[in-house]
Design an enzyme around this catalytic site. Structure first.
Site: not given
Length: 377
Positions: A37, A133, A264, A312
């Site tokens: 998955k 679930r 930052y 980033m």
């Protein structure tokens, strides 16, 4: 134009195959389903699927219909581990996917769609033994399951459940789940209903609850262990090798004066004149913000600490330990270099998470490179 990527996730396919063989030996005589998955946990489903098929996978497990359809051409049974949305029933039947049967009503819908298409649908009964679930609660499931066997154009191929806390060794709740599921299986057998594929164990249970890979179980599921990783708390009962390394390069090297602020929020202030490097990877590539001012990378075989907050696209590091480093040099964020290592588990500890989270977080611009592909045969 096919330019070289700044950040590469190297996936060692031979280690993947070796891990899969080791896990198969561990669970034998159970057969082993490869859980693929989320694009094989972010590593790239097609190359991974081809390797584990060659290594003896009995089936593929996925989370939803698009993942299933992509794997159907490889020729192994593909089971959706979860549930189908209403508009997914028709394609699941059309493509011959093993459909999850969460209750009698869903089984009836799948049966009706199979009749409409003139096909026989294959289903696997989903039992909630305590995960809370999906599926039918084990104590109440027998009546609904027995009613399914009379539905037209529906073949009951298997039955399965899922542990909630198998990462906790000797967990009484998990033992209770196992007992509850076995009780249901015995009740169904007494009513003349048995299944060729019975499974409950996934990676954590393969290590902590080996009884879930023994009769009456005929199949086991494996996800994170294939890639050489374990949940933080799991007893590591197999010799598995991590299959990934994350690499980038130095984008810049500079000498900054004492008192200079880094990144930052000015999270780091240099205490002395320092040679610093900027590497071409940041949180968009999968480096956790939790490594800010705490993590390390490898440059020229030595550990170099992260300075300030990760951005980033870039991360600043100290090059005091690597005075010869130059722009363009390789930087290992995850993996080994000259006998030293930074592991995904190191990242998980700093972030306060587990390796599942991190393995699935590598960004879309990170190129997956497949190395050491096993030779067929």
């Amino acid at each position: 134009m096919n330019l070289e990527s700044r950040v590469n996730l190297e996936v060692d396919l031979k280690k993947l195959a070796d891990n899969f063989h080791e896990i198969r030996r561990r669970v034998s005589p159970c057969r082993l389903m490869a859980v693929l998955k989320a694009n094989a946990y972010g590593l790239g489903v097609q190359p991974v699927a081809e390797v584990v098929k060659q290594a003896g996978a009995a089936a593929f497990g996925v989370a939803e219909i698009n993942e299933a359809v992509e794997l159907v051409p490889l020729g192994l049974p593909v089971q959706i581990l979860g549930n189908l949305l209403p508009d997914e029933i028709a394609p699941a039947v059309e493509y011959g996917v093993i459909c999850p049967l969460n209750d009698l009503e869903m089984a009836k819908k799948i049966s009706a769609e199979a009749v409409r298409q003139g096909k026989t649908a294959t289903g696997a009964v989903t039992v909630d033994s305590g995960m809370g679930r999906l599926g039918m609660p084990a104590a109440e499931a027998a009546e609904q399951i027995l009613a399914m066997r009379g539905l037209p154009n529906l073949k009951l191929d298997g039955i399965y459940s899922h542990f909630s806390s198998a990462f906790m060794r000797y967990d009484d709740y998990s033992l209770g789940q196992l007992a509850s599921f076995k009780t249901l299986l015995a009740e169904l057998k007494g009513a003349g209903l048995e299944f060729p594929n019975v499974h409950m164990a996934a990676s954590d249970a393969l290590n902590n609850f080996p009884d879930s890979t023994r009769p009456p179980f005929t199949l086991a599921r494996c996800g994170i262990n294939m890639y050489g990783y374990y949940d933080n708390e799991v007893h590591q009962s197999m010799r598995l090798a991590p299959v990934v390394e994350l690499k980038t390069r130095l984008a810049a090297v500079r000498m900054l004066a004492a008192g200079s602020c880094i990144g930052y929020g000015r999270m780091h202030r240099l205490q002395k004149d320092t040679r610093v490097g900027t590497i071409a990877a940041g949180y968009a590539d999968g480096l956790p913000l939790a490594l800010s001012n705490r993590g390390y990378v490898l440059v020229n075989g030595v550990l170099c600490p992260v300075l300030g907050r990760i951005s980033m696209d870039y991360t600043t590091i100290s090059l005091e330990n690597a005075p010869e480093a130059q722009p363009g040099d390789e930087v290992v964020c995850i993996g080994g270099q000259d006998g030293r290592f930074v592991s995904l588990e190191d990242w998980a500890q700093l972030k306060g998470t587990h390796v599942y989270d991190l393995l699935c977080s590598f960004g879309t611009r990170v190129r997956r490179r497949y190395v050491n592909r096993p030779v067929a045969g």
